[in-house]
Write a protein that holds these residues in place. Sequence first.
Motif, short mmCIF file in Angstrom:
data_model
loop_
_atom_site.label_atom_id
_atom_site.label_comp_id
_atom_site.label_asym_id
_atom_site.label_seq_id
_atom_site.Cartn_x
_atom_site.Cartn_y
_atom_site.Cartn_z
N LEU A 84 0.86 -1.18 0.00
CA LEU A 84 0.00 0.00 0.00
C LEU A 84 0.89 1.23 0.00
N MET A 85 0.63 2.16 -0.92
CA MET A 85 1.36 3.42 -0.91
C MET A 85 0.36 4.55 -0.76
N GLY A 86 0.52 5.36 0.29
CA GLY A 86 -0.40 6.45 0.56
C GLY A 86 0.30 7.79 0.59
N TRP A 87 -0.34 8.77 -0.02
CA TRP A 87 0.16 10.14 -0.08
C TRP A 87 -0.68 11.02 0.85
N SER A 88 -0.05 11.67 1.83
CA SER A 88 -0.75 12.59 2.72
C SER A 88 -1.92 11.89 3.41
N MET A 89 -3.18 12.34 3.21
CA MET A 89 -4.31 11.65 3.81
C MET A 89 -4.40 10.22 3.29
N GLY A 90 -3.88 9.99 2.08
CA GLY A 90 -3.82 8.62 1.58
C GLY A 90 -2.98 7.73 2.47
#
Length: 403
Positions: free
Chosen positions: A243-249
């Motif tokens: 899983l790769m999340g950016w900021s709120m991601g």
Amino acid sequence: MLPPRRAANAGANPGLFAGVRVALTLLSVALAAALALLGLTSARLARKVVTPARRETDTRILSLDTSAQTITLTRTPDTVLPGRYGLFTTGTAEYIKLGSVLAEDESSVKRKLLTHVGPTSSLGAEAAFSGWYYQRADELHLPFTPELIGSAVGPCPAWLFPAGDGDVWVIQVHGRGTTRSECLRAVPVFTALGITTLVVSYRNDGEAPRSRSGTYGLGSTEWRDVDAAVGFARRRGAKRVLLMGWSMGGAIALQVSLNSAHRDLIAGLVLESPVVDWRIVLDYQAKMMHVPTAVTDLAIEALQHDWANPVTRSGASIPFDSLDVVARAAELRHPMLILHSDDDGFVPSDASHDLVVARPDLVELQVFEVARHTKLWNYDQQRWSDSIRAWLTSRGFVAEEAA
């Protein structure tokens, strides 16, 4: 014989009592007005937190030289950054790519244009500086297919970039107020390593279906849409999912890793400028806007309770305790790489540092400086890409020769 006791108010000035009553009445009215203002301001702040944000202009185009292919913008902490970026504009182009800084002074920054702008072009003055760089999937010149991920709110659009033997997938999750395009920068890194990439959308992001309330859950509801994407990957043959999340991601990805029915399939996380604890983020942003602490505290308190839903319009309470991953660090099971700048300027890196201290056995943190929020790739693409490759190799997701 003792003299009779004098009445308590004997000799008192009736005008004095009347004045005290008036003063107390005025004080009560003023206190009520202050409390009402506090409540109103807190309600507005709470609504802003959960309302999907529109892209706001943050700079102005001061001049455009089409012969030299340069553009001059007002100086901000972002527009002065080294590296490659994008600019949302209006007029004959809605998005253009920017290169290096050529000149700067106290009020302006001149940058190289990487998108050709013709002599007959006309751009509006208002613009928004962006770290996206790539706006469309086809700009990567990699094979991809549009997909729809079935979720509880309906079909969520996604891009699928196949690579390798299809055993290892990465599911990328964009941040607040953005769309899937934010994630495109990372696709070539994973593709080159033989890792299939699924770039997803989630409820209320402007691409996926709207929930009943139409508001953000700050990760507490959106994670279910991403979990549906994990199930999609499993059905398509994935043996391990990153899983790769950016900021709120990042907050969303962390909730998936903690709550997913597919936890056995999840093998690790890569987080870019992530939200690890919303209270820290909201307190920081409120101080940047000079919002009193009492207002912020009341807004967070209201968002946590269902009784305040008619005021906050959040649709459901926000479980800030569950979203505090530092407090839940003992529950983590998956290794993770965090890429965060100490000069982020939007999501402070404090909680990322705290998570390393809490779980040094699972969490690796690559600390950047100068780079701003979700702009680490833009600022230093080589180091950013090398950090991901090295971590994936060390964890056995790719062979050393592939890296």
